[in-house]
Design an enzyme around this catalytic site. Structure first.
Site, PDB file in Angstrom:
ATOM      1  CG  LEU A 266       8.378  18.263   8.734  1.00  0.00           C
ATOM      2  CD1 LEU A 266       8.815  16.839   9.093  1.00  0.00           C
ATOM      3  CD2 LEU A 266       9.459  19.259   9.114  1.00  0.00           C
TER       4      LEU A 266
ATOM      5  NE  ARG B 255      -7.152   4.077   4.988  1.00  0.00           N
ATOM      6  CZ  ARG B 255      -6.216   4.553   5.823  1.00  0.00           C
ATOM      7  NH1 ARG B 255      -6.434   4.600   7.117  1.00  0.00           N
ATOM      8  NH2 ARG B 255      -5.053   4.971   5.340  1.00  0.00           N
TER       9      ARG B 255
ATOM     10  CE  LYS C  81      -1.776   1.617   3.970  1.00  0.00           C
ATOM     11  NZ  LYS C  81      -1.426   3.044   4.208  1.00  0.00           N
ATOM     12  CG  ASN C  82       2.286   2.659   3.506  1.00  0.00           C
ATOM     13  OD1 ASN C  82       1.129   2.995   3.222  1.00  0.00           O
ATOM     14  ND2 ASN C  82       2.647   2.381   4.729  1.00  0.00           N
TER      15      ASN C  82
ATOM     16  CG  ASP D  12       3.085   1.643   9.374  1.00  0.00           C
ATOM     17  OD1 ASP D  12       3.380   1.854   8.183  1.00  0.00           O
ATOM     18  OD2 ASP D  12       2.689   2.539  10.146  1.00  0.00           O
TER      19      ASP D  12
ATOM     20  CB  CYS E  75      -6.041  10.313  11.062  1.00  0.00           C
ATOM     21  SG  CYS E  75      -4.388   9.763  11.452  1.00  0.00           S
TER      22      CYS E  75
ATOM     23  NE  ARG F 130      -0.316  10.641   9.732  1.00  0.00           N
ATOM     24  CZ  ARG F 130      -0.793   9.584   9.069  1.00  0.00           C
ATOM     25  NH1 ARG F 130      -1.876   8.994   9.505  1.00  0.00           N
ATOM     26  NH2 ARG F 130      -0.210   9.143   7.980  1.00  0.00           N
ATOM     27  N   PRO F 131       0.448  16.552  11.119  1.00  0.00           N
ATOM     28  CG  PRO F 131       2.239  17.464  12.298  1.00  0.00           C
ATOM     29  CD  PRO F 131       1.253  16.337  12.325  1.00  0.00           C
ATOM     30  CB  ILE F 132       1.157  18.826   5.919  1.00  0.00           C
ATOM     31  CG1 ILE F 132       0.260  20.063   5.975  1.00  0.00           C
ATOM     32  CG2 ILE F 132       0.343  17.540   5.859  1.00  0.00           C
ATOM     33  CD1 ILE F 132      -0.487  20.311   4.678  1.00  0.00           C
TER      34      ILE F 132
HETATM   35  C1  EPZ Z   1       3.905   7.134   6.110  1.00  0.00           C
HETATM   36  O1  EPZ Z   1       3.059   8.115   6.675  1.00  0.00           O
HETATM   37  C2  EPZ Z   1       3.050   5.878   6.016  1.00  0.00           C
HETATM   38  N1  EPZ Z   1       1.900   6.122   5.155  1.00  0.00           N
HETATM   39  C3  EPZ Z   1       2.578   5.484   7.407  1.00  0.00           C
HETATM   40  O2  EPZ Z   1       1.850   4.268   7.291  1.00  0.00           O
HETATM   41  C4  EPZ Z   1       3.802   5.244   8.294  1.00  0.00           C
HETATM   42  O3  EPZ Z   1       3.378   4.943   9.598  1.00  0.00           O
HETATM   43  C5  EPZ Z   1       4.677   6.505   8.307  1.00  0.00           C
HETATM   44  O4  EPZ Z   1       5.033   6.872   6.952  1.00  0.00           O
HETATM   45  C6  EPZ Z   1       5.958   6.310   9.102  1.00  0.00           C
HETATM   46  O5  EPZ Z   1       6.674   5.226   8.560  1.00  0.00           O
HETATM   47  C7  EPZ Z   1       2.044   6.051   3.810  1.00  0.00           C
HETATM   48  O6  EPZ Z   1       3.134   5.820   3.303  1.00  0.00           O
HETATM   49  C8  EPZ Z   1       0.814   6.279   2.988  1.00  0.00           C
HETATM   50  P1  EPZ Z   1       5.687  10.661   8.280  1.00  0.00           P
HETATM   51  P2  EPZ Z   1       3.530   9.679   6.711  1.00  0.00           P
HETATM   52  O7  EPZ Z   1       5.506  11.909   7.496  1.00  0.00           O
HETATM   53  O8  EPZ Z   1       4.280   9.997   5.474  1.00  0.00           O
HETATM   54  C9  EPZ Z   1       5.360  13.846  11.767  1.00  0.00           C
HETATM   55  C10 EPZ Z   1       0.030   2.797   7.604  1.00  0.00           C
HETATM   56  O9  EPZ Z   1      -0.474   2.279   8.611  1.00  0.00           O
HETATM   57  N2  EPZ Z   1       5.248  14.863  10.687  1.00  0.00           N
HETATM   58  O10 EPZ Z   1       6.977   9.932   8.195  1.00  0.00           O
HETATM   59  O11 EPZ Z   1       2.355  10.492   7.068  1.00  0.00           O
HETATM   60  C11 EPZ Z   1       4.107  12.996  11.832  1.00  0.00           C
HETATM   61  O12 EPZ Z   1       3.105  13.654  12.596  1.00  0.00           O
HETATM   62  C12 EPZ Z   1       0.449   4.261   7.629  1.00  0.00           C
HETATM   63  O13 EPZ Z   1       0.244   2.188   6.516  1.00  0.00           O
HETATM   64  C13 EPZ Z   1       5.285  16.203  11.029  1.00  0.00           C
HETATM   65  O14 EPZ Z   1       5.402  16.566  12.204  1.00  0.00           O
HETATM   66  O15 EPZ Z   1       4.526   9.634   7.948  1.00  0.00           O
HETATM   67  C14 EPZ Z   1       4.600  11.764  12.519  1.00  0.00           C
HETATM   68  O16 EPZ Z   1       4.655  11.997  13.905  1.00  0.00           O
HETATM   69  C15 EPZ Z   1       0.156   4.942   8.961  1.00  0.00           C
HETATM   70  N3  EPZ Z   1       5.172  17.135  10.040  1.00  0.00           N
HETATM   71  C16 EPZ Z   1       6.027  11.616  11.970  1.00  0.00           C
HETATM   72  O17 EPZ Z   1       6.386  12.900  11.452  1.00  0.00           O
HETATM   73  C17 EPZ Z   1       5.035  16.770   8.727  1.00  0.00           C
HETATM   74  O18 EPZ Z   1       4.960  17.669   7.860  1.00  0.00           O
HETATM   75  C18 EPZ Z   1       6.137  10.587  10.851  1.00  0.00           C
HETATM   76  O19 EPZ Z   1       5.331  11.005   9.802  1.00  0.00           O
HETATM   77  C19 EPZ Z   1       5.005  15.397   8.405  1.00  0.00           C
HETATM   78  C20 EPZ Z   1       5.113  14.455   9.400  1.00  0.00           C
END
Ligand code: EPZ
Length: 417
Positions: A125, A398, A22-23, A306, A116, A121-123
């Protein structure tokens, strides 16, 4: 609400070829609107999330088809660059389309996906990184209006956290930016290596994928190509934990053993054994599992967040104590209250869960709080005494293709009803 009825106590044994990731698939689907022409993704998992991603691509004007796990996307006629608010809320990972839209159109209109089940899940970065490449992002409430008045330009971006999604958005946008981009503290997950490899086959010039520093030499355009989505490492681990709680054995095909390396030692500490040769992984569970001490979830190549729910579920009925520290998401233990309804003895203090092994769980009616929490409840139910009812399967759908069908093929007694 749909649910699984699971009768515990049946030993799981057999062979499975794990679904596509999926990812891994989602960023490749996003890349299909960045590149011109047609993209063909084989071994694409048939999931709610991938189906939704295809609908989003249709919304941009792409022509898409999906048969027998092959997605074909023709982005030639794509001319729209907006994702509706409700769509972003429905699938937060759609934020990864942002970099692709900016690379293709120089514009994008999306929403901040919002929190969620597992965290805020902030964005930030994502936004900081794309601004560094010359993108102007105006925030109007939750809506983000993005444009690149002077085009995308290469830059050096140091991520304060190795965010998977932010690294993916940067790779997509930087591939067609003018000049060179360097990403420092980039995510190193196998899905990053997969996306970089796909983009390079489309004509990009990316190096260092899988390492902490990525170098991208922007090119004028990219052309769609054919690729096979990698096997889902998280799904593979989920099925191994389902096997482990029943004292079974499993042969897993279609997933790269190296991507499971962070899990091998924890599995072995719990008494399991893994062998691998010629693309097959053979998994053996002990009659009685042992507590595995402590694990911390970390960015790859650390223990994957995960898989933390699956391991917690696996160790509910074990000898000894286990501790899980969840360092990635701030609210990823919601499933534990449900495990305790099945007789588990788990205490949560902030980001730490302490699992005191018990003799055996008993069946109960439990509710999935999120994707990985939901599949972990099924893991627990397979090892429990009696029948369990796991609702909220829309979360499980999902990320797992034909979850009950795969488990039934291994000897589980599980029914969707
Ligand atoms: C990806 O999510 C995966 N999803 C997640 O899998 C996985 O848990 C995660 O990476 C970590 O490995 C997909 O690939 C679709 P991150 P992503 O940005 O990209 C913080 C599943 O179950 N952060 O690495 O959203 C964030 O809040 C899903 O398959 C910021 O603070 O993960 C988190 O604490 C769940 N600001 C940490 O970083 C940002 O702008 C990791 O998030 C972005 C992230």
């Amino acid at each position: 609400m749909g649910g699984f009825t699971v009768e515990g106590g049946h030993r799981l044994e057999g062979c499975l070829t794990v679904q596509g990731s999926k990812n891994g698939a989602l960023p490749l689907l996003a890349a299909s609107v960045l590149v011109s022409g047609t993209t063909c993704l084989r071994n694409c998992p048939d999931l709610t999330d991938t189906r939704y991603a295809l609908l989003i691509l249709n919304g941009f004007g792409c022509k898409t088809s999906f048969h027998n796990n092959t997605a074909v996307i023709d982005s030639t006629a794509a001319d729209r660059f907006c994702i509706a608010d409700e769509t972003m809320r429905e699938m937060r990972s759609s934020i990864v389309f942002l970099g692709a839209l900016l690379g293709r159109f120089g514009r994008a209109e999306v929403s901040a996906p919002g929190g969620c089940e597992i965290g805020l899940r902030p964005i930030d970065l994502h936004i900081e990184s794309l601004r560094a490449l010359g993108c102007v992002i105006e925030e109007d409430g939750s809506r983000l209006r993005c444009s690149c008045p002077n085009g995308l330009r290469g830059a050096t971006v140091a991520l304060s956290f190795p965010s998977v999604g932010a690294t993916e958005n940067l790779l997509l946008a930087a591939s067609v930016a003018k000049g060179r981009t360097r990403i420092i503290n980039a995510a190193r997950e196998p899905e990053i290596v997969e996306l970089a490899g796909f983009l390079n086959r489309c004509g990009a010039r990316i190096s260092g994928a899988g390492e902490g520093i990525l170098e991208i030499e922007g090119v004028a355009s990219l052309t769609g190509c054919e690729a096979a989505v990698s096997g889902d490492r998280i799904a593979a681990v989920t099925y191994m934990t389902c096997c482990a709680v029943t004292g079974g054995r499993l042969t897993v095909r279609g997933v790269d053993y190296n991507s499971l390396m962070p899990l091998v030692a924890p599995f072995e500490k719990a008494g399991c054994r893994l062998e691998h040769e010629r693309g097959e992984i053979r998994f053996f569970a002990p009659q009685r599992l042992k507590g595995f001490g402590m694990v911390r979830t970390m960015p790859y190549p650390g223990f994957p967040t995960d898989s933390q729910a699956a391991f917690a579920a696996m160790l509910c009925a074990s000898d000894g104590t286990s501790m899980i520290v969840e360092n990635i998401f701030e609210s990823r233990f919601k499933y534990i209250a449900q495990l305790n309804k099945m007789g588990a003895d788990i205490r949560v203090e902030g980001r730490i869960a302490v699992i005191q092994g018990v003799e055996r769980l008993h069946g109960a009616a439990v509710e999935s709080p999120d994707l990985r929490g939901g599949s972990a409840l099924v893991t627990a139910a397979l090892g429990a005494q009696g029948v369990s009812r796991v609702t909220g399967v829309q979360y499980i759908d999902r990320g797992y293709e034909n979850f009950e069908g795969v488990l039934s093929s291994l000897g589980a007694v599980i029914e969707r009803k």
